[in-house]
Design an enzyme around this catalytic site. Structure first.
Site, PDB file in Angstrom:
ATOM      1  N   SER A 201      -9.967   2.007   2.505  1.00 29.06           N
ATOM      2  CA  SER A 201      -9.003   2.752   1.720  1.00 29.06           C
ATOM      3  C   SER A 201      -7.970   1.870   1.007  1.00 29.06           C
ATOM      4  CB  SER A 201      -8.253   3.730   2.618  1.00 29.06           C
ATOM      5  OG  SER A 201      -7.438   3.054   3.558  1.00 29.06           O
TER       6      SER A 201
ATOM      7  N   SER B 136     -10.359  -0.317   6.685  1.00 30.99           N
ATOM      8  CA  SER B 136      -9.690  -0.133   5.389  1.00 30.99           C
ATOM      9  C   SER B 136      -9.002  -1.368   4.829  1.00 30.99           C
ATOM     10  CB  SER B 136      -8.677   1.005   5.485  1.00 30.99           C
ATOM     11  OG  SER B 136      -9.344   2.238   5.411  1.00 30.99           O
TER      12      SER B 136
ATOM     13  N   LYS C 105       0.854  -1.193   0.000  1.00 27.75           N
ATOM     14  CA  LYS C 105       0.000   0.000   0.000  1.00 27.75           C
ATOM     15  C   LYS C 105       0.885   1.235   0.000  1.00 27.75           C
ATOM     16  CE  LYS C 105      -4.006   1.989   2.478  1.00 27.75           C
ATOM     17  NZ  LYS C 105      -4.963   1.796   3.602  1.00 27.75           N
TER      18      LYS C 105
END
Lengths: 485, 475, 95
Positions: A151, A175, A76
């Site tokens: 997210s 997320s 990420k």
């Protein structure tokens, strides 16, 4: 791309059936082919990836390989990665090449796992649809008209589309779990403090926790073995004995008490999701588990509490983005204050600015007690509900999200509508408990449905055991979107 | 109308740790810009603070030294404001639960001793520095100082004059350097004072509106700034004006305070507990271990000096002005077993010489042992006070040890009575006029004769002996 | 509880985010809908509840007072918007 688990890939690498370079190249090729449509990656750097893969091959050749050496992984874009652009999905960091490695990155490097690139995400991890990214929305691989969740939307999408065998994510209010649910993969948010936050760009410090995202629970267990561990650079990192999270995977579930919180099956839950989750409960019963009715009465306050605490911490954490030492600086400005105000107005997107304003407001003079302190007190009540529940059950089960993936643009105009997506995931963050999402079916449109497990503190091995046994009995997690070739 | 001044001080002391409060960067002063600013200090995205044990121990030492309450659990908060020398956009400080609460410090102004109570002392991080030299019309930021540990020490508003404020600041300066938690270097900013000043009509109970004078880095400026501020406030009130709460700066060149920001512009700091740091726990064993490392404190030492060496309360206070001075005095006093004489020499001859040379006690060319030997030579009659001063000069110049200087320069006091008698007789014979005048009742003439004898002996005659002999001869 | 556009301007100024009047008005509506959501919290009686700041009841770990960092300013300043002579440059600060 063959359907392969991390353990199978590791075995192929160990048996020299494939080299890490070949494996990395195969994934890079798939990324090159699919990413333009999915937009799961912000940065891909084949040269760097292949160098890391070559180093992994050297380790394997030297007989110094660990369990996952040579298996590539996507990170990420919230993890600072030395020499890599690290944007956190924001214009504010569109040019930020991190000069150091996050602790999580260091661990994966030490494990010999090459990075396939940096995955797209909601800006500063604020969002549930991946639409707030400065680098464009991510598309759900099951249907590109739909969001992948957020997210960690890029992470979930790249794993679902098999552009990476696994990915790292972070979870502040859901997320990891919510995009895992919406993309039909498995994701786990560990107990707060198990994975170091050092080098992970902070959203809400007291809630943020990194975790693994992969097709199966077994994959997540192997990744968790790499990610967790004490880090002296993070004051909230817990000094605990290292665990092997795969140790209980094969335990039978006989006698397992599964808590079903009334509140998670009430109004607001999509009926198809409810049915799939109930079917999963039936499956677990067949495996020997006993459902137990429980109540998490204060969890209805989780969203209000979260939307005070998380923005408060975020407004403070994001104060460092001021255009002075790194990142974006407005091209034109007058005095110092003007430089700050323009830099931050232009560098942050709408959702991030909204949360900064909420945070500044609830902490400002005269409002602290009514908002921040009150939220911290209710946070305690929410955590206490879980402690009570774990007196009568071993693991809590419910839906990950109230529905399946929604259409791009469908909720982006209404922040409150968007926030309600994290209704079931936020309570675990507030309590600091581990939570995971695993696939448990599809809706009529063929979109994946996610099942959530919440465990007691440090019960990751137990949760992975439950998930693994469920995944041995079902094949939802093994399904991949068709038509992505 | 008669006015009363009310002053409270907030003092920022830089703690004498090797590394910063939340990072492993060096705190050494004077490095090239930003070479001691780590990833944590410049607040790169993702970095986190970890608390320095040494900084906490400094705060514990201070709390113990002033008899304060040490909060067994204390908490770090974030204080938010935007400023380029504050990289995170917030300062890590302690608001609701500081490490130290209460305690007191004794001050002496003239003949009066007073106790000033302290409100609190809390740990926090220092900011960087803004350099205003012109860089193409811009300001340069050096973050080497960012993250240096500070102890902010807040007094109750109990001082009533600039003299008391200076006495308090000096006593505090002595204490923090004494217990070794701060180097006390005011030029380098290790000890910075903010003064909250208000005035009220004598007899009024409630406090007047205060103005805060920021960043005073010398005791002289502290005094000047308060004196100016008090005059200004009284004049303003007497002219029918009102005092608005404000933060002001002192301009030493003009000797004036000027407005920095008004209350309306005051920051809204949005304090909240820092989620990156956990509550700090002080357990009893740790506190006791730190207590064991504390030196004898100034107050205890003053009492002991009076008791053991017979010096006055005032002298004891002066001699404990710094730990180095106190140690010097005690070494000298023990070497000669003459406490009072040692006190006189340390506070007299030695201090004067050091002042003149602009040296501090630690770099005195005359060691405490040497001074002790010198005093012993006065005591055993080898030297007169006057000769001793000549020996002291020799010591100062590095001419060798006391006895060697006496020997080499022939400074031994004349002790042979026969030789002295000869000189006295010769002087009387050569000065019949003085003898006559003395006999006529002029006492002055006697002193002239003493002078002549001392001169003839080249200063080595024992003055008491000369007096005695002359009197005997002239009777 | 409802924010007016002056409140929005005030907090935007606190947060150093340039906000035009039009933006403040749009933001005001959104923030108010969020604060309506948050308002559910206010009715809860929390008199005897201690606030929860951290997930774990643990105390701060302490670092030994040793210098571990080296000079990396060249690498750090390579990604800075404006530097000269080792200093970060900002618009003139007036004090």
């Amino acid at each position: 791309m063959p359907e392969t688990s991390l353990s199978a890939l590791a075995a192929q690498l160990a048996a020299r059936q494939i080299s890490s370079r070949e494996l990395a190249q195969a994934y890079l090729d798939r990324i090159a082919a699919l990413n333009p449509a999915i937009n799961a990656f912000i940065t891909v750097d084949a040269e760097k990836t292949l160098l890391e893969a070559a180093a992994a091959d050297a380790l394997i050749a030297a007989g110094q390989a660990g369990p996952l050496t040579g298996v590539p992984i996507a990170h990420k874009d919230i993890f600072c990665t030395d020499g890599w652009l690290t944007t956190c999905g924001s214009k504010m960091l569109h040019n930020f090449v991190a000069p150091y490695d996050a602790h999580v990155i260091r661990r994966f490097k030490a494990a010999g796992m090459p990075s396939l690139g940096k995955t797209n995400m909601d800006e500063f991890a604020m969002g549930s649809s991946n639409e707030t990214s400065y680098f464009g929305a991510v598309k759900n691989p099951w249907n590109p008209a739909y969001v992948p969740g957020g997210s960690s939307g890029g992470a979930a999408a790249c794993v679902a589309a098999r552009m990476a065998p696994a990915a790292t994510g972070t979870d502040t209010g859901g997320s990891i779990r919510q995009p895992a649910a919406l993309c039909g993969i498995t994701g786990l948010k560990p107990t707060y403090g198990l994975v170091s936050r050092f080098g992970m760009i902070a959203f809400a410090s007291s809630l943020d926790q990194a975790g693994p995202m992969a097709p199966s629970a077994e994959d997540c267990a192997l990744l968790l073995n790499v990610m967790t561990g004490f880090d002296p650079n993070d004051s909230t990192s817990l000094a605990r004995e290292k665990e092997d999270y795969t140790r209980d995977l094969d335990k039978p579930l006989a006698g397992l008490r599964v808590g079903l919180p009334r509140e998670f099956f009430a109004e607001g839950l999509n009926s198809e999701v409810a049915a799939a989750v109930q079917a999963a409960v039936a499956e677990l019963k067949k495996l020997g588990a006993t459902p137990v009715d429980i109540s998490l009465a204060n969890s209805r306050l989780a969203i209000p509490v979260y939307y005070v605490l998380a923005p408060a911490e975020a407004s403070s954490n994001l104060s460092r983005f001021d255009g002075v030492r790194y990142g974006y600086r407005a091209p034109e400005y007058g005095n110092l204050d003007d430089m700050y105000s323009k830099t931050r107005a232009q560098g942050f997107g709408a959702e991030v600015k909204r949360r900064i304003l909420i945070g500044a407001y609830v902490l400002s003079h005269g409002y602290y007690d009514a908002y921040y302190l009150q939220a911290q007190k209710i946070r305690r009540l929410i955590a206490d509900d879980f402690s009570e529940a774990f007196k009568v059950c071993d693991v809590i089960l419910g839906p990950t999200a109230p529905g399946t993936a929604f259409k791009l643009g469908e909720k982006s105009g209404d922040p409150v509508e968007m926030y309600l997506n994290d209704l079931y995931t936020i309570p675990a963050n507030l309590a600091g408990l581990p939570g995971m999402s695993l696939p448990c079916g599809f809706d009529a449109q063929g979109l994946p449905i996610g099942l959530q497990l919440v465990g007691n503190y440090f019960s990751e091995a137990k949760m992975l055991n439950v998930a693994h046994q469920y995944q041995r009995a079902t094949d939802w997690h093994a399904r991949a979107p068709e038509g992505l070739k | 109308m008669k006015w009363e001044t009310v002053i409270g001080l907030e003092v920022h002391t830089q703690l004498a740790t090797r590394s910063k409060i939340f990072s492993g960067s060096s705190t050494a002063f004077g490095a090239a810009p930003n070479t001691q600013a780590s990833a944590v200090d410049i607040a790169l995205p993702g970095v986190l603070p970890v608390l320095n044990r040494g900084a906490v121990e400094c705060a514990i030492k201070f709390g113990l030294a002033i008899g304060a309450t040490l909060n067994r659990v204390n908490v770090f908060d974030r204080k938010s404001y935007f400023y380029p020398d504050l990289p995170k956009g917030y300062q890590i400080s302690q608001l609701a639960k500081p490490i130290v609460e209460g305690g007191a410090l004794n001050i002496v102004v003239g003949d009066t001793e007073r106790t000033i109570r302290l409100t609190r002392a809390h740990m926090e991080e220092d900011a960087g520095k803004s350099l205003h030299e012109d860089f193409h019309g811009m300001t340069g930021i050096d973050l080497n100082r960012a993250g240096t540990p500070l102890l902010e020490i807040v007094s109750e508003p109990e001082m009533r004059s600039s003299a008391e404020a200076v006495a308090y600041a000096r006593a505090l300066h002595t204490l923090v350097t004494w217990i070794g938690i701060c180097d006390g270097n005011m030029q380098e900013g290790s000890f910075r004072v903010d003064a909250n000043v208000s005035v009220r009509p004598v007899g009024q109970v409630e406090l007047g509106t205060r103005r805060e004078i920021k960043n005073l880095n010398s005791f002289r400026f502290l005094q000047q700034a308060i004196d100016y501020e008090v005059r200004w406030q009284i004049e303003t009130l007497e002219d029918g004006g009102r005092i608005e709460q404000a933060t002001v700066l002192f301009d030493p060149d003009r000797g004036e305070t000027r407005m920095m920001r008004s209350k309306e512009e005051a920051h809204d700091y949005r304090y909240f507990p820092d989620p990156d740091l956990l509550p700090v726990k002080l357990d009893e064993d740790w506190i006791e271990a730190v207590r064991a490392t504390l030196p004898e404190l100034p107050v205890a030492m003053q009492a002991r000096f009076q008791q053991d060496y017979g010096v006055s309360a005032y002298d004891a206070a002066v001699l404990t002005g710094s730990r180095a001075l106190a140690d010097y005095f005690e070494t000298a006093a023990q070497a000669c077993s003459q406490g009072k004489l040692a006190a006189n020499w340390v506070m007299g001859e030695l201090s004067a010489a050091l002042n003149k040379a602009e040296l501090d006690i630690a770099s005195s060319p005359v060691s405490a042992a040497q001074l002790g030997t010198l005093i012993a030579r006065i005591q055993d009659g080898t030297l007169s006070g006057k000769l001793a001063k000549q020996v002291f000069e020799g010591l100062w110049e590095g001419a060798g040890e006391v006895d060697a200087i006496i020997e080499a320069r022939g400074l031994k006091q004349m002790s042979d009575a026969g030789e002295l008698e000869k000189i006295v007789d010769a002087v009387l014979a050569a000065n019949p006029k003085s003898v006559e005048e003395f006999r006529a009742g002029k006492d002055k003439a006697f002193n002239a004769l003493v002078g002549q004898v001392m001169k003839a002996s080249r200063g080595k005659a024992n003055p008491a002996q000369v007096n005695e002999l002359l009197k005997a001869r002239l009777q | 509880m409802s924010l007016d556009s002056d409140d929005v301007k005030r907090i935007a100024r606190l947060a150093r985010i340039e906000t035009s009047d039009a933006e403040a008005q749009a933001t005001q509506a959104q923030l108010n809908s969020i604060f309506d959501l948050i308002a559910a919290m206010q009715a809860v009686d929390t008199r005897d509840v201690s606030p929860m700041a951290h997930a774990q009841e643990v105390y701060q770990r302490l670092r030994d007072d040793v210098v571990t960092e080296t000079d990396r300013h060249a690498a750090f300043q390579a990604i800075a918007p404006a530097v000269a002579n080792g200093l970060y440059l900002v618009p003139k600060v007036i004090e």
